[in-house]
Motif scaffolding. Sequence first.
Motif, PDB file in Angstrom:
ATOM      1  N   UNK A 231       0.751  -1.422  -0.126  1.00 35.53           N
ATOM      2  CA  UNK A 231       0.065   0.069  -0.346  1.00 35.53           C
ATOM      3  C   UNK A 231       0.870   1.081   0.195  1.00 35.53           C
ATOM      4  N   UNK A 232       2.115   1.092   0.073  1.00 32.79           N
ATOM      5  CA  UNK A 232       3.221   2.371  -0.040  1.00 32.79           C
ATOM      6  C   UNK A 232       3.293   2.710  -1.434  1.00 32.79           C
ATOM      7  N   UNK A 233       4.066   4.067  -1.574  1.00 27.34           N
ATOM      8  CA  UNK A 233       4.014   4.974  -2.284  1.00 27.34           C
ATOM      9  C   UNK A 233       5.635   6.249  -2.540  1.00 27.34           C
ATOM     10  N   UNK A 234       6.373   5.824  -3.079  1.00 28.49           N
ATOM     11  CA  UNK A 234       7.377   6.778  -3.682  1.00 28.49           C
ATOM     12  C   UNK A 234       7.677   7.358  -2.803  1.00 28.49           C
ATOM     13  N   UNK A 240      16.446   9.358  -0.419  1.00 28.98           N
ATOM     14  CA  UNK A 240      18.166   9.446  -0.390  1.00 28.98           C
ATOM     15  C   UNK A 240      19.226  10.462  -1.294  1.00 28.98           C
ATOM     16  N   UNK A 241      19.901  11.206  -0.506  1.00 29.48           N
ATOM     17  CA  UNK A 241      20.263  11.685  -1.130  1.00 29.48           C
ATOM     18  C   UNK A 241      22.101  10.979  -1.475  1.00 29.48           C
ATOM     19  N   UNK A 261      18.856   2.421  -6.169  1.00 29.92           N
ATOM     20  CA  UNK A 261      17.394   2.003  -6.324  1.00 29.92           C
ATOM     21  C   UNK A 261      16.689   1.063  -6.779  1.00 29.92           C
ATOM     22  N   UNK A 262      18.309   0.152  -6.894  1.00 33.93           N
ATOM     23  CA  UNK A 262      17.508  -1.257  -7.367  1.00 33.93           C
ATOM     24  C   UNK A 262      17.310  -2.123  -5.616  1.00 33.93           C
ATOM     25  N   UNK A 263      17.780  -1.948  -4.906  1.00 32.03           N
ATOM     26  CA  UNK A 263      17.796  -2.315  -3.672  1.00 32.03           C
ATOM     27  C   UNK A 263      16.662  -1.699  -2.948  1.00 32.03           C
ATOM     28  N   UNK A 264      15.459  -0.617  -3.626  1.00 31.41           N
ATOM     29  CA  UNK A 264      14.228  -0.374  -2.501  1.00 31.41           C
ATOM     30  C   UNK A 264      13.779   1.214  -2.635  1.00 31.41           C
ATOM     31  N   UNK A 265      15.116   2.256  -3.003  1.00 32.28           N
ATOM     32  CA  UNK A 265      14.635   3.233  -1.906  1.00 32.28           C
ATOM     33  C   UNK A 265      13.618   4.074  -3.125  1.00 32.28           C
ATOM     34  N   UNK A 266      12.792   4.790  -2.520  1.00 31.69           N
ATOM     35  CA  UNK A 266      11.275   5.275  -3.167  1.00 31.69           C
ATOM     36  C   UNK A 266      12.249   6.061  -4.218  1.00 31.69           C
TER      37      UNK A 266
END
Length: 492
Positions: A231-234, A240-241, A261-266
């Motif tokens: 149910x999440x969003x970005x 992450x900066x 990004x591949x690791x799941x950061x929105x």
Amino acid sequence: MERILNAAQMRQADEDTIAGGMPSLVLMERAALAVADELERTGWDTSRILAVCGTGNNGGDGVAAARLLAERGYSVSVCLTGNREKYSEQMRCQLKIAEKYPITFVNSFDPGEYTVIIDALFGVGLAREVGGVFLDAVRAVNRSGAKILSVDIPSGVHTDTGQILGEAVKADLTVTVAYKKQGLLLFPGAGCAGGVILKKIGIRAAEAVPAESVYCLEEKDIQSLPVRDESGNKGTFQKLLIIAGSETICGAAFLSAKAALRTGVGMVRIYTAEKNRTPLSVLIPEALIDTWEGEEPDGGQLQSLLDWADAVEIGPGLSVSGFAEKLLALFLEMNHLPCVMDADALNLMARNPGLWEKVKFPCTITPHVGEMSRLTGLSAAVIKSDLVAAARNFAMEHGVVCHLKDARSVTASENGCCYITVTGNSALATAGSGDVLAGIIAGLTVQEDRLPAPAAAVGACIHGLCGREASRKYSRASAAAADLLDEIAGFL
């Protein structure tokens, strides 16, 4: 997650178990049974077996294993090495029993005479260089051409550090008991161990685990990572900066950002030199791009970016220019977010050690041995001689998580707890691989509270597995850093 013991901890566990009522000879018999059973399972030519035994309890294990194998009908000899007056009580007892069995006892041997050699010269207590008749025995074992099984740890390998104490037996298989030892996981000792089989024999370490314990993450540990919230969003999956790149370096920022990004950061935002805007926009359109120009960093711009982020990675490809030095100092003054410091950020910290006083936020550093040498002033040889101590000492002194990269890497927490990474291979020894690792660790940092271990340890385990998979497709020699990126998905 597997607990790994050093020599002192193993001795204490052994003593505590015996003090609790378990006879030492029972433990020795179970160790010998483990050796005999595993030898039978190898499928090796066991027509002529020799046990090369030292004077201590490891020698006793070897004599007992020889007895059990003789009882099962094998042709077995025992080479007794060292001064008999120095035999341990258990070694004397095992020898007295074994003399009643069809075993040939010798004081020297022809290296080419046997098909299997059981190495039982030294156990976990060895702390000096191998010399004299023991050195002669190690050399004879190694040139024998026989299959070699080491009992507990290859003779000549330091239990705590994996260093070679003069010379060491190069085993095809090591049967280690109760717990794996650090020296079996760290190079060069790991290269002498061959396959490692752990056998439980009834020895148990105290349940009250000291803070400065060592663990090894296994693939099954990362297979239990938290399920992604459908149910999440970005925004749910954090922002992450990444402060990376410079006037002449663009690829490091790309590799780190893509790995995150591949690791799941929105959401990932890259702060980099203006020259990198166009290539990064093409290489990684999913990332937001902010840039700097001029000779002075913009504090207002940096503050805005930090206000946006949930975590920060800084350093890959940053350079050690005057601008980079000012930017890092400004960042350390302003930052309050969890941070991963890599590459040139660490080189700049090495130039300006007073900057560590400004690290008031949760921080993970990811130095390779060369960078660690610059940070500490210790030689690379000294650092490599005891990776666990080097990582642990730095982490505890500076209040950071230190992921010290080498053929086997060590992650040390601020409290001294360490994790050894064993999943990698030489495919990771390529330019840009560290940038991918930093991105994976940074991507996991924003979800660290749900991980089974520090993000650096989990990230290193995943990174190593990616190296394994990439090497299957491209070979260890030809796999490139960018090839690791597509493998991340298989472990998350």
